[in-house]
Design an enzyme around this catalytic site. Structure first.
Site, PDB file in Angstrom:
ATOM      1  N   MET A   1       0.830  -1.293   0.189  1.00  0.00           N
ATOM      2  CA  MET A   1      -0.204  -0.099  -0.060  1.00  0.00           C
ATOM      3  C   MET A   1       0.807   1.672  -0.299  1.00  0.00           C
ATOM      4  O   MET A   1       0.394   2.435   0.464  1.00  0.00           O
ATOM      5  CB  MET A   1      -0.817   0.288   1.612  1.00  0.00           C
ATOM      6  CG  MET A   1      -2.481  -1.018   1.110  1.00  0.00           C
ATOM      7  SD  MET A   1      -3.862  -0.522   1.947  1.00  0.00           S
ATOM      8  CE  MET A   1      -2.779  -0.250   3.761  1.00  0.00           C
TER       9      MET A   1
ATOM     10  N   LEU B   1       6.599   2.723   1.464  1.00  0.00           N
ATOM     11  CA  LEU B   1       7.259   1.881   1.331  1.00  0.00           C
ATOM     12  C   LEU B   1       8.495   2.024   2.769  1.00  0.00           C
ATOM     13  O   LEU B   1       9.266   3.503   2.637  1.00  0.00           O
ATOM     14  CB  LEU B   1       8.364   1.572   0.427  1.00  0.00           C
ATOM     15  CG  LEU B   1       6.924   0.633  -1.147  1.00  0.00           C
ATOM     16  CD1 LEU B   1       7.738   1.061  -2.221  1.00  0.00           C
ATOM     17  CD2 LEU B   1       6.132  -0.187  -0.638  1.00  0.00           C
TER      18      LEU B   1
ATOM     19  N   GLY C   1      10.454  -2.722   5.757  1.00  0.00           N
ATOM     20  CA  GLY C   1       9.759  -4.342   5.871  1.00  0.00           C
ATOM     21  C   GLY C   1       9.690  -4.624   3.891  1.00  0.00           C
ATOM     22  O   GLY C   1      10.508  -5.857   3.385  1.00  0.00           O
ATOM     23  N   HIS C   2       9.229  -3.575   3.404  1.00  0.00           N
ATOM     24  CA  HIS C   2       8.658  -3.767   2.111  1.00  0.00           C
ATOM     25  C   HIS C   2      10.169  -3.765   1.626  1.00  0.00           C
ATOM     26  O   HIS C   2      10.076  -4.687   0.365  1.00  0.00           O
ATOM     27  CB  HIS C   2       8.556  -2.552   1.064  1.00  0.00           C
ATOM     28  CG  HIS C   2       7.097  -2.030   2.011  1.00  0.00           C
ATOM     29  ND1 HIS C   2       7.072  -1.345   2.616  1.00  0.00           N
ATOM     30  CD2 HIS C   2       6.225  -2.946   1.989  1.00  0.00           C
ATOM     31  CE1 HIS C   2       5.304  -1.250   3.278  1.00  0.00           C
ATOM     32  NE2 HIS C   2       5.066  -2.122   3.427  1.00  0.00           N
TER      33      HIS C   2
ATOM     34  N   ASP D   1       2.733  -9.405   8.740  1.00  0.00           N
ATOM     35  CA  ASP D   1       1.188  -9.494   8.873  1.00  0.00           C
ATOM     36  C   ASP D   1       0.615 -11.404   8.790  1.00  0.00           C
ATOM     37  O   ASP D   1       0.421 -12.044   7.596  1.00  0.00           O
ATOM     38  CB  ASP D   1       0.436  -8.826   7.460  1.00  0.00           C
ATOM     39  CG  ASP D   1       0.888  -7.586   7.499  1.00  0.00           C
ATOM     40  OD1 ASP D   1       0.003  -6.933   8.457  1.00  0.00           O
ATOM     41  OD2 ASP D   1       1.595  -6.875   6.992  1.00  0.00           O
TER      42      ASP D   1
ATOM     43  N   LYS E   1       9.160  -3.189  11.611  1.00  0.00           N
ATOM     44  CA  LYS E   1       9.141  -1.789  10.823  1.00  0.00           C
ATOM     45  C   LYS E   1       7.612  -1.847  10.660  1.00  0.00           C
ATOM     46  O   LYS E   1       6.968  -2.768  10.425  1.00  0.00           O
ATOM     47  CB  LYS E   1       9.729  -1.841   9.618  1.00  0.00           C
ATOM     48  CG  LYS E   1      11.022  -1.902   9.787  1.00  0.00           C
ATOM     49  CD  LYS E   1      12.058  -0.650   9.229  1.00  0.00           C
ATOM     50  CE  LYS E   1      13.661  -1.280  10.023  1.00  0.00           C
ATOM     51  NZ  LYS E   1      13.862   0.212   9.479  1.00  0.00           N
TER      52      LYS E   1
HETATM   53  O1  PAF Z   1      -0.237  -5.476   3.390  1.00  0.00           O
HETATM   54  C1  PAF Z   1      -0.236  -4.798   2.615  1.00  0.00           C
HETATM   55  O2  PAF Z   1       0.354  -4.304   2.567  1.00  0.00           O
HETATM   56  C2  PAF Z   1      -2.169  -5.014   2.619  1.00  0.00           C
HETATM   57  O3  PAF Z   1      -2.693  -5.474   2.844  1.00  0.00           O
HETATM   58  C3  PAF Z   1      -2.034  -5.784   0.687  1.00  0.00           C
HETATM   59  C4  PAF Z   1      -1.686  -7.111   0.864  1.00  0.00           C
HETATM   60  C5  PAF Z   1      -0.633  -4.273  -0.105  1.00  0.00           C
HETATM   61  C6  PAF Z   1      -3.157  -5.648   0.052  1.00  0.00           C
HETATM   62  O4  PAF Z   1      -3.766  -4.230  -0.661  1.00  0.00           O
END
Ligand code: PAF
Length: 280
Positions: free
Chosen positions: A30, A33, A36-37, A150, A184
């Protein structure tokens, strides 16, 4: 870094890669960033010829009164991080590109989304499953990368892929932490300095739980109750949940057997943070 705004454009791009026989990884995000991303993108770049990073604040996974409007956004900053990490393109559609005004088809996960975050965010995982399915259909990647932070989302996506026979490998990647232990998260930017300090009670609770498990504690309730006491000692923290569940089915467990996920959501001021660890 190329930023693509339409479904048509990204499909054409992926098709041309496919013609060349190239493999494709997808990192759904989302935006806003962080490291972690970046770890997901680096892994995707190491395992695929091309990497699509989707950067989309998905409205259907936010409930009423949640932070959809205030969720941090900065596409230029995201583009710089994607470039550095080896992404090939960012897919950054407008909400109207993803959701027609009369959009009415959702992907709903019946069981795994009822507990943990699903209790206080009842429509959240329906929105996640819907947008992730759409991204899978739009990009058709070989592999898709999700963070273990998550943990419930990852378990739900694995189940969705299995249940709907989606031919995409789901790759779970470890939690990335700040040097002081805080996991993060894009939402960490909401914390003022006092809250930022208070937020360390989450990672301290994780460390305590991990230590108890490593020392042989088999009573999941005892681990959870010690973690709760630690968090409750922090005046700015308000617990949403701390629970031990089966890591695959997300059903509550009382004994440490098989794969156990110990997960928590805690409000620090108005900011809801999550953290977890797995006991194998
Ligand atoms: O984990 C996230 O950032 C969101 O839930 C995702 C998987 C991009 C879906 O919008």
């Amino acid at each position: 870094m190329q930023v693509v705004k339409t479904v048509d454009e990204i499909r054409k791009m992926v098709k041309s890669w496919r013609k060349e026989g190239l493999s494709v990884g997808l990192v759904p995000t989302m935006g806003f960033l962080h490291e972690g991303h970046k770890s997901l993108i680096l892994r995707a770049a190491a395992e695929n010829d091309r990497v699509v990073v989707s950067d989309f604040v998905n409205p259907t996974q936010f409930g009423p009164g949640e932070d959809l409007e205030s969720y941090p956004r900065d596409i230029n900053r995201d583009a710089a991080l994607c470039e550095e990490a080896g992404a090939s393109v960012i897919f950054n559609p407008e909400p109207s590109e993803m959701y027609a005004p009369d959009f009415s088809t959702y992907v709903n996960m019946e069981n795994l989304s009822k507990g943990l975050c699903g209790k206080t965010r009842p429509i959240h995982f329906r929105g996640v499953c819907t947008v992730v399915s759409k991204l899978f259909n739009i990009v058709s990647p070989d592999r898709a990368y999700f963070g273990q932070k998550d943990a419930q989302q990852l378990a739900i996506i694995r189940r969705m892929v299995r249940d709907l026979n989606i031919d995409i490998e789901i790759v779970g990647c470890p939690i990335i932490r700040e040097s002081d232990g805080l996991a993060k998260s894009s939402r960490n930017t909401y914390l003022n300095p006092e809250e930022r300090q208070a937020a360390l009670c989450l990672s301290r609770a994780v460390k305590l739980g991990e230590k108890m498990a490593a020392e042989g504690e088999k009573d999941a309730d005892r681990i959870v109750s010690e973690m709760i006491s630690l968090i409750q000692a922090e005046p700015l923290a308000k617990i949403d949940y701390v629970e031990a569940v089966n890591g695959v089915t997300i059903e509550p467990v009382h004994k440490i057997e098989g794969t156990v996920l110990v997960a928590m959501a805690v409000y620090i001021g108005k900011t809801r943070l999550i953290d977890n660890f797995i006991i194998e």
